[in-house]
Scaffold this active site. Sequence first.
Site, PDB file in Angstrom:
ATOM      1  N   CYS A  92      19.242  10.923 -18.014  1.00 41.23           N
ATOM      2  CA  CYS A  92      17.862  10.801 -16.853  1.00 41.23           C
ATOM      3  C   CYS A  92      18.762  10.519 -15.647  1.00 41.23           C
ATOM      4  CB  CYS A  92      17.896   9.096 -17.481  1.00 41.23           C
ATOM      5  SG  CYS A  92      16.585   8.111 -16.653  1.00 41.23           S
ATOM      6  N   HIS A 139      10.660  10.676 -23.479  1.00 40.09           N
ATOM      7  CA  HIS A 139      10.948  10.176 -22.484  1.00 40.09           C
ATOM      8  C   HIS A 139      10.426   9.761 -21.563  1.00 40.09           C
ATOM      9  CE1 HIS A 139      15.420  10.560 -20.475  1.00 40.09           C
ATOM     10  NE2 HIS A 139      14.629  10.257 -19.196  1.00 40.09           N
ATOM     11  N   GLU A 140       9.517  10.728 -20.980  1.00 35.65           N
ATOM     12  CA  GLU A 140       9.243  10.082 -19.745  1.00 35.65           C
ATOM     13  C   GLU A 140       7.755   8.983 -20.023  1.00 35.65           C
ATOM     14  OE1 GLU A 140      10.411  11.165 -17.067  1.00 35.65           O
ATOM     15  OE2 GLU A 140      11.192  12.673 -18.392  1.00 35.65           O
ATOM     16  N   HIS A 165       9.194   5.695 -19.494  1.00 38.90           N
ATOM     17  CA  HIS A 165       9.409   5.360 -18.694  1.00 38.90           C
ATOM     18  C   HIS A 165       7.870   4.715 -18.033  1.00 38.90           C
ATOM     19  CE1 HIS A 165      13.253   7.082 -16.510  1.00 38.90           C
ATOM     20  NE2 HIS A 165      12.981   7.741 -17.525  1.00 38.90           N
TER      21      HIS A 165
HETATM   22 NI    NI Z   1      14.376   9.741 -17.356  1.00 40.91          NI
END
Ligand code: NI
Length: 182
Positions: free
Chosen positions: A110, A153-154, A157
């Site tokens: 990341c 993953h995004e 966030h």
């Molecule tokens: Ni990330």
Amino acid sequence: MFKKVNILDEKDERLRKISKDVVFPLSDKEKKLIDDAIKHLTYSQIEEYEKKYDLRPGMGLAFPQLGILKRVIIIVHEYEKGKFNNYVFVNPKIVSNSTEMIAAEAGEGCLSVNREVEGHILRYARVTVEGFDPDGNKISIRAREDLSIAFQHEIDHLNGILFYDRIDKDKPFYSEMEIRLI
Ligand code: NI
């Protein structure tokens, strides 16, 4: 001229917040930030520019990493050596997923986490994501494999989740027998 985007470090509390839905239209400043992030991510994956501008390679960014707590994700996916597809999703939602799970064999990275974190993260092998483009048009994608991992993953966030939150402390690694490692 190329200018790097400023990326928040994992210690920044803003990365732990839930981002808000975007109300259209996006401002010119926000649209510019999307373009800058695409360029940053693209250059970071091209060796020549990665070295020249001292970039860490990465394929995705979410707005909270840029200090804006709004639901926007940007992915630059190298689908073939030197060839990239850009995905910008505003207010993305995973609307369906495979039952099959996968994990990135080398773990995930990341751009907000400036250290190696070892461990496998279980992700859906395939996801369908719906959302909007920066102009407010409805879009959707069926993402597979590494692109599927990137979307998950995004989107994490946007919910204040960092990839290592999902590493099982008691069992950080899986074998090929247990899960398909890509
Ligand atoms: Ni990330």
